[in-house]
Design a protein around this motif. Structure first.
Motif, short mmCIF file in Angstrom:
data_model
loop_
_atom_site.label_atom_id
_atom_site.label_comp_id
_atom_site.label_asym_id
_atom_site.label_seq_id
_atom_site.Cartn_x
_atom_site.Cartn_y
_atom_site.Cartn_z
N GLU A 77 27.78 45.64 23.03
CA GLU A 77 27.59 44.18 24.70
C GLU A 77 28.78 43.58 23.92
OE1 GLU A 77 24.51 40.67 25.96
OE2 GLU A 77 25.28 40.96 23.68
N LYS A 78 29.96 42.99 25.21
CA LYS A 78 31.08 42.49 24.81
C LYS A 78 30.90 41.28 25.96
CE LYS A 78 35.98 44.14 24.36
NZ LYS A 78 37.10 45.81 24.91
N ILE A 79 31.10 40.55 25.67
CA ILE A 79 31.82 39.08 26.42
C ILE A 79 32.81 38.17 25.92
CG2 ILE A 79 30.58 36.68 27.01
CD1 ILE A 79 27.62 38.12 26.46
N ALA A 80 33.80 37.78 26.54
CA ALA A 80 35.13 37.40 26.80
C ALA A 80 35.16 35.90 27.78
CB ALA A 80 36.11 37.67 27.97
N THR A 81 34.97 34.87 27.40
CA THR A 81 34.80 33.97 27.65
C THR A 81 36.39 33.30 27.69
OG1 THR A 81 34.89 32.76 25.73
CG2 THR A 81 32.59 33.09 26.31
N LEU A 82 36.74 32.65 28.75
CA LEU A 82 38.08 31.94 29.64
C LEU A 82 37.69 30.19 30.55
CD1 LEU A 82 41.27 32.79 29.50
CD2 LEU A 82 40.72 34.09 31.60
N GLY A 83 38.51 30.13 29.79
CA GLY A 83 38.63 28.36 30.22
C GLY A 83 40.04 28.19 30.76
N LEU A 84 40.02 27.97 32.62
CA LEU A 84 41.25 27.17 32.77
C LEU A 84 41.44 26.32 33.29
CD1 LEU A 84 41.41 31.07 34.97
CD2 LEU A 84 42.13 30.07 32.98
N VAL A 85 42.61 25.54 33.21
CA VAL A 85 42.59 25.12 34.28
C VAL A 85 43.90 24.38 35.72
CG1 VAL A 85 43.04 23.20 32.21
CG2 VAL A 85 45.03 23.98 32.58
N SER A 86 43.33 23.98 36.35
CA SER A 86 44.08 24.16 37.44
C SER A 86 44.68 23.35 38.84
CB SER A 86 43.17 25.80 38.36
OG SER A 86 44.08 26.12 39.96
N ASP A 87 46.06 22.75 39.21
CA ASP A 87 46.36 22.30 39.66
C ASP A 87 45.99 22.56 41.52
OD1 ASP A 87 48.89 23.32 40.09
OD2 ASP A 87 49.28 22.87 38.16
N ARG A 88 46.54 23.89 41.40
CA ARG A 88 45.76 24.84 42.79
C ARG A 88 44.77 25.31 42.85
NH1 ARG A 88 50.74 28.28 43.60
NH2 ARG A 88 50.14 29.52 41.52
N PHE A 89 43.30 24.39 43.17
CA PHE A 89 42.55 24.58 43.05
C PHE A 89 41.45 25.89 43.90
CE2 PHE A 89 37.41 24.68 42.31
CZ PHE A 89 37.43 24.84 41.82
N ASP A 90 41.60 26.00 44.78
CA ASP A 90 41.67 26.76 46.24
C ASP A 90 42.21 27.56 45.80
OD1 ASP A 90 40.21 25.10 47.68
OD2 ASP A 90 41.32 23.76 48.40
N GLU A 91 43.34 28.05 46.32
CA GLU A 91 44.23 29.39 46.22
C GLU A 91 43.79 30.07 44.63
OE1 GLU A 91 45.80 26.13 46.06
OE2 GLU A 91 46.96 25.97 47.86
N ASP A 92 44.24 29.07 44.05
CA ASP A 92 43.36 30.35 42.44
C ASP A 92 41.58 30.08 42.63
OD1 ASP A 92 45.77 29.80 41.18
OD2 ASP A 92 45.44 28.31 39.95
N GLU A 93 40.96 30.23 42.92
CA GLU A 93 39.53 29.95 43.07
C GLU A 93 39.18 31.84 44.21
OE1 GLU A 93 35.27 29.13 44.76
OE2 GLU A 93 37.12 28.10 44.51
N ALA A 94 40.26 31.82 45.09
CA ALA A 94 40.74 32.96 45.72
C ALA A 94 40.85 33.81 45.41
CB ALA A 94 41.72 32.94 47.12
N ALA A 95 42.17 33.13 44.16
CA ALA A 95 43.04 35.16 43.33
C ALA A 95 42.08 35.32 42.44
CB ALA A 95 44.20 34.16 42.36
N LEU A 96 41.00 35.05 41.75
CA LEU A 96 39.83 35.17 40.78
C LEU A 96 38.79 35.85 41.55
CD1 LEU A 96 38.98 31.73 39.15
CD2 LEU A 96 40.38 34.09 37.70
N ARG A 97 38.43 35.18 42.98
CA ARG A 97 37.82 36.49 43.97
C ARG A 97 38.75 37.82 44.59
NH1 ARG A 97 32.88 33.79 45.03
NH2 ARG A 97 33.38 31.03 43.99
N GLY A 98 39.43 37.61 44.31
CA GLY A 98 40.20 39.04 44.60
C GLY A 98 40.51 39.94 43.97
N ILE A 99 40.48 39.24 42.58
CA ILE A 99 40.73 40.43 40.92
C ILE A 99 39.43 40.84 41.09
CG2 ILE A 99 40.91 40.24 38.90
CD1 ILE A 99 43.10 38.09 38.82
N ALA A 100 38.33 40.56 41.03
CA ALA A 100 37.57 40.95 40.49
C ALA A 100 36.59 41.65 42.23
CB ALA A 100 35.77 39.27 41.13
N LYS A 101 37.36 41.73 43.53
CA LYS A 101 36.67 42.21 45.13
C LYS A 101 38.01 43.50 44.21
CE LYS A 101 36.86 42.41 49.74
NZ LYS A 101 37.28 41.93 51.01
N THR A 102 38.80 44.03 43.98
CA THR A 102 39.49 45.02 43.43
C THR A 102 39.36 45.42 42.65
OG1 THR A 102 41.81 43.50 44.65
CG2 THR A 102 42.38 45.73 43.62
#
Length: 298
Positions: A77-102
């Motif tokens: 079992e391999k788990i990565a935990t990652l904490g991010l801060v963002s001042d462009r929340f909407d754009e970065d959320e879309a980027a995260l979902r794009g990475i997961a989709k790709t």
């Protein structure tokens, strides 16, 4: 007299101006214009510790001990935990979902809360083990990472125990099914059938747990939390504002310095007076002593 007064007043003003200019220059050095402030990144704590109902496991073949030709089917079992801060929340959320989709990843957990300006997003993504490092690298380029950890736990023994228990239950079930062909009382047959159904239920439950280890469903987990922070601001303090601060500071400290100097001068002056009086008293005492001595001599 007027010349002396004008000279002393000029020195007083010159000292005040020098103190004011010193404070003004210090303000430009300590808080220069153009410096990025109010990023909200400093001491932000972002926790990615949230529970998941589904576990992800992966496997790999490993050589036997001592370089033996046999191999061990390791499960982990391999788990990565990652904490991010963002001042462009909407754009970065879309980027995260794009990475997961790709990466054709599974979105296994999603929770969003908070109002605009202070939003939080929690995502748990199941990723193909071969793409783990690549996806982690892409995710860490989004916003700014403030925490990161990877834990890998060996689950081989747990997997083998599940297989052994499943096999044992199957054998018990098969033995009970064989007993159904024998003649028995109705109550015994009903109890036998109930026991067989119970074993079937346990076998199915174990089958779900074992199925999570199957190569067809191999994934590793990325748990990330993204927190919205204020956008960066460039410091721009005008000359008037800096002059106001410098003037207030100069008046406060210059008055303090003048008061300290006055107290010091007063103390020195009083000390000199006291010393002069002591000398006069000592001189009068000596004169009286000398006069007495002359009178006795006559």
């Amino acid at each position: 007299m007027k010349t002396v007064f004008a000279r002393r007043f000029g020195l007083f003003v010159l000292g005040f101006v020098a103190l004011f200019l010193f404070r003004l220059a210090y303000g430009y050095v300590s808080q220069p214009n153009g410096e990025v402030i109010n990023q909200g990144y400093g001491m932000v704590q972002v926790s990615s510790d949230f529970a998941l109902s589904r576990k992800n496991y992966a496997g790999q073949k490993k050589d036997g001990a001592g370089g033996a030709p046999t191999s061990v089917d390791q499960r982990y079992e391999k788990i990565a935990t990652l904490g991010l801060v963002s001042d462009r929340f909407d754009e970065d959320e879309a980027a995260l979902r794009g990475i997961a989709k790709t990466a054709e990843a599974l979105m296994q957990h999603e929770q969003a809360f908070g109002l605009k300006g202070a939003r939080h997003l929690q995502l748990a993504i199941g990723v193909n083990p071969a793409l783990f490092d690549e996806v982690i690298g892409q995710v860490r380029e989004i916003g700014r990472a403030v925490s990161f950890q990877v834990n890998k736990t060996d689950k081989t023994n747990e997997y083998q125990e599940l297989l052994a228990r499943q096999e044992s239950l199957r054998k018990s079930r098969d033995n009970l099914v064989a007993l159904k062909s024998r003649e028995a009382q109705l109550g015994d047959l009903i109890a036998l059938e109930t026991r067989i159904l119970d074993l079937e239920s346990q076998i199915q439950s174990l089958g779900v747990s074992v199925g999570e280890f199957d190569a067809e469903y191999e994934f590793v987990t990325i748990k990330l939390t993204m927190r919205e922070v204020p956008a960066p601001v460039l410091r721009d303090i005008g000359l008037m504002a800096r002059s106001k601060v410098g003037l207030e500071w100069a008046v406060r400290y210059y008055v303090g310095l003048m008061a300290a100097f006055f107290l010091f001068a007063s103390a020195a002056f009083l000390g000199m007076l006291a010393l002069r009086l002591l000398r006069q008293v000592a001189g009068a005492g000596e004169d009286t002593g000398n006069g007495t001595a002359k009178g006795m001599g006559k």
